[in-house]
Motif scaffolding. Structure first.
Motif, short mmCIF file in Angstrom:
data_model
loop_
_atom_site.label_atom_id
_atom_site.label_comp_id
_atom_site.label_asym_id
_atom_site.label_seq_id
_atom_site.Cartn_x
_atom_site.Cartn_y
_atom_site.Cartn_z
N GLU A 63 25.08 35.17 30.53
CA GLU A 63 25.91 36.45 30.50
C GLU A 63 26.54 36.33 31.79
O GLU A 63 28.14 36.68 31.70
CB GLU A 63 24.88 37.50 30.32
CG GLU A 63 24.12 37.81 29.15
CD GLU A 63 23.09 38.96 29.18
OE1 GLU A 63 23.17 39.93 28.52
OE2 GLU A 63 22.41 38.93 30.24
N GLN A 64 26.12 36.04 32.81
CA GLN A 64 27.01 35.95 34.10
C GLN A 64 27.88 35.00 34.25
O GLN A 64 29.04 35.01 34.68
CB GLN A 64 25.85 35.79 35.39
CG GLN A 64 25.08 37.17 35.48
CD GLN A 64 24.45 37.57 37.10
OE1 GLN A 64 24.86 36.86 37.89
NE2 GLN A 64 23.45 38.40 36.96
N THR A 65 27.30 33.51 33.63
CA THR A 65 28.61 32.72 33.48
C THR A 65 29.56 33.07 32.70
O THR A 65 30.90 32.89 33.26
CB THR A 65 28.00 31.44 32.91
OG1 THR A 65 26.89 30.99 33.98
CG2 THR A 65 28.97 29.97 32.86
N ARG A 66 29.46 33.64 31.68
CA ARG A 66 30.48 34.21 30.84
C ARG A 66 31.42 35.12 31.42
O ARG A 66 32.60 34.95 31.53
CB ARG A 66 29.94 34.84 29.55
CG ARG A 66 30.95 35.19 28.55
CD ARG A 66 30.12 35.75 27.30
NE ARG A 66 29.43 34.86 26.76
CZ ARG A 66 28.08 35.12 26.52
NH1 ARG A 66 27.41 36.38 27.07
NH2 ARG A 66 27.22 34.32 26.26
N GLN A 67 30.74 36.05 32.01
CA GLN A 67 31.75 37.22 32.88
C GLN A 67 32.44 36.40 34.03
O GLN A 67 33.55 36.83 34.43
CB GLN A 67 30.56 38.36 33.26
CG GLN A 67 31.70 39.41 33.93
CD GLN A 67 32.43 40.00 33.06
OE1 GLN A 67 31.98 40.39 31.85
NE2 GLN A 67 33.82 40.13 33.10
N SER A 68 31.63 35.53 34.89
CA SER A 68 32.30 34.97 35.87
C SER A 68 33.76 34.38 35.46
O SER A 68 34.96 34.23 36.03
CB SER A 68 31.41 34.09 36.47
OG SER A 68 30.43 34.90 37.26
N LEU A 69 33.73 33.50 34.44
CA LEU A 69 34.71 32.72 33.84
C LEU A 69 35.77 33.71 33.33
O LEU A 69 36.90 33.46 33.36
CB LEU A 69 34.26 31.80 32.77
CG LEU A 69 33.32 30.55 33.17
CD1 LEU A 69 32.62 29.82 31.98
CD2 LEU A 69 34.24 29.56 34.02
N THR A 70 35.37 34.83 32.78
CA THR A 70 36.25 35.82 32.28
C THR A 70 37.04 36.35 33.38
O THR A 70 38.19 36.55 33.30
CB THR A 70 35.49 37.00 31.33
OG1 THR A 70 34.80 36.56 30.32
CG2 THR A 70 36.40 38.16 31.20
#
Length: 125
Positions: A48-55
């Motif tokens: 979840e945090q990787t997805r948001q960081s990339l977003t």
């Protein structure tokens, strides 16, 4: 020419620029997984945090006139290096072919709840 890039669609601070654009290069600061709509971390898992960081990185790139296709280097900082495999699973969905160069290292600062910070460099063609 040096241009500071800013967008309300990614976390910000008066202590750093979200990105700096110099000619055709865009240097994106490390982005944590803060959801700008809530101001909170976007989840408790590394995926979840990787997805948001990339977003967040993608939003800053967009504000600079770049896309993920323009990214030439990514730096991933993990709080727990044991999260590498799950981070990598999510990361691979964002760069499925011809990925940029990348380094992964341990995040040296203890930030409560933050599992990952991602930074990028892009070259706009």
């Amino acid at each position: 020419m040096r241009e500071v890039v800013a967008t309300p669609d990614a976390p910000s601070s008066p202590l750093y620029s979200q990105a700096v654009k110099v000619d055709s290069h865009v240097y994106v600061s490390g982005m944590a997984a803060i959801d700008t709509t809530t101001g909170a971390l976007a989840g408790a898992t590394i995926k979840e945090q990787t997805r948001q960081s990339l977003t967040n990185c993608q939003a800053v790139l967009r504000a600079a006139g770049a896309t993920l296709d323009d990214v030439v280097e990514v730096g991933v900082l993990l709080t727990n290096p044991g999260d590498f495999a799950e981070m990598n699973e999510e990361y691979a969905t964002w760069f499925p072919t011809a990925p940029p160069t990348r380094y992964v290292t341990k995040l040296g600062v203890d930030l409560p709840g933050v599992l990952v910070s991602i930074r990028m460099t892009a070259f706009i063609r």
